[in-house]
Design an enzyme around this catalytic site. Structure first.
Site, PDB file in Angstrom:
ATOM      1  N   TYR A 153       3.273   8.673   1.906  1.00  0.00           N
ATOM      2  CA  TYR A 153       2.588   8.561   0.620  1.00  0.00           C
ATOM      3  C   TYR A 153       1.092   8.814   0.771  1.00  0.00           C
ATOM      4  CZ  TYR A 153       1.525   6.385  -3.961  1.00  0.00           C
ATOM      5  OH  TYR A 153       1.107   6.125  -5.239  1.00  0.00           O
ATOM      6  N   LYS A 157      -0.952  11.832  -1.009  1.00  0.00           N
ATOM      7  CA  LYS A 157      -2.044  11.565  -1.937  1.00  0.00           C
ATOM      8  C   LYS A 157      -3.369  12.160  -1.444  1.00  0.00           C
ATOM      9  CE  LYS A 157       0.105   9.421  -5.239  1.00  0.00           C
ATOM     10  NZ  LYS A 157       0.371  10.156  -6.493  1.00  0.00           N
TER      11      LYS A 157
END
Length: 252
Positions: A153, A157
């Protein structure tokens, strides 16, 4: 806003941050296409928009699939209007420590966040270029700075931020801006699921988070929606290539 109603697309708009952004943009006068993997899940958001006098369309699509994205964007352009505002919000988590993380966990997160943002933006940008106006807002996260148990993640991002800055360089000459919002702790189903996974009550989890945030509270989806509303406005035309940390304090 101009007199002609503009059309916005919000991915991951069925709930949480996406739903709040969709409702806010609709209240600002946009016609809003609410895209999610399950079209029926978008009903609540669409109903709320229409009940408030707005215009919305529920669209089911897998943002990581090229054909699905192409069909969804074509449907939006035909049924609602050519889209010139895009909120790339769709996202998933598959958290685990590195040594426990599977290739599937890695790939699924990358596909939704990065491939999805790429496919949606590539499909929508032609309408923006033709209109000589466009607003792209990509959802990043404070996790882009690094977060234990989120190597997939966090990498995705951080990638969204580089993607955003490059879009701003390529598309700026056409009147298109691209910015990213990096939320901190926002009270959503996703953060509630995180609390459950680590075995902590959600209220306790929120209180612990708030104690570390300078404004002494956790964020709400509306905090992100209000930031997105500014970035998609006429007045934000000289703001591009930026990452705005909406986290209740300084994060960079």
């Amino acid at each position: 806003m101009t007199e002609e109603r503009r059309t916005a697309i919000v991915t991951g708009g069925a709930r949480g941050i996406g739903a709040a952004v969709a409702k806010k943009l609709a209240s600002d006068g946009y016609a809003v296409a609410v895209i999610d993997l399950d079209e029926s899940a978008c009903g609540g958001t669409v109903d709320a928009i229409e009940a408030a006098g707005g215009s919305a369309l529920a669209v089911g699509a897998n943002v990581a699939d090229e054909a699905s994205v192409a069909a969804a964007v074509e449907r939006v352009a035909t049924e609602l209007g050519e889209p010139t505002v895009l909120i790339n919000n769709a996202g998933i988590t598959r958290d685990n420590l590195l040594f426990k993380m599977t290739v599937e966990d890695w790939d699924s997160v990358m596909n939704v966040h990065l491939r999805g943002s790429f496919l949606m933006t590539r499909a929508v940008q032609k309408y923006m270029v033709d209109a000589k106006f466009g607003r792209i807002v990509n959802m990043s996260s404070t996790s882009a700075l690094g977060n234990r148990g989120q190597v997939n993640y966090a990498a995705a991002k951080a990638g969204v931020q580089g993607f955003t800055k490059t879009l701003s360089i390529e598309l700026g000459r056409y009147g298109v801006t691209a910015n990213a919002i990096a939320p901190g702790f926002i009270e959503t189903e996703m953060t509630a699921a995180t609390a459950e996974r680590v075995g902590i009550g959600f209220e306790e989890f929120k209180a612990a988070a708030a104690a570390q945030i300078p404004v002494n509270r956790v964020g709400q989806p509306e905090d992100i929606a209000n930031t997105a509303a500014f970035l998609t406005s006429e007045g934000a035309g000289f703001v591009s290539g930026q990452v705005i940390y909406v986290a209740g304090g300084p994060r960079d």
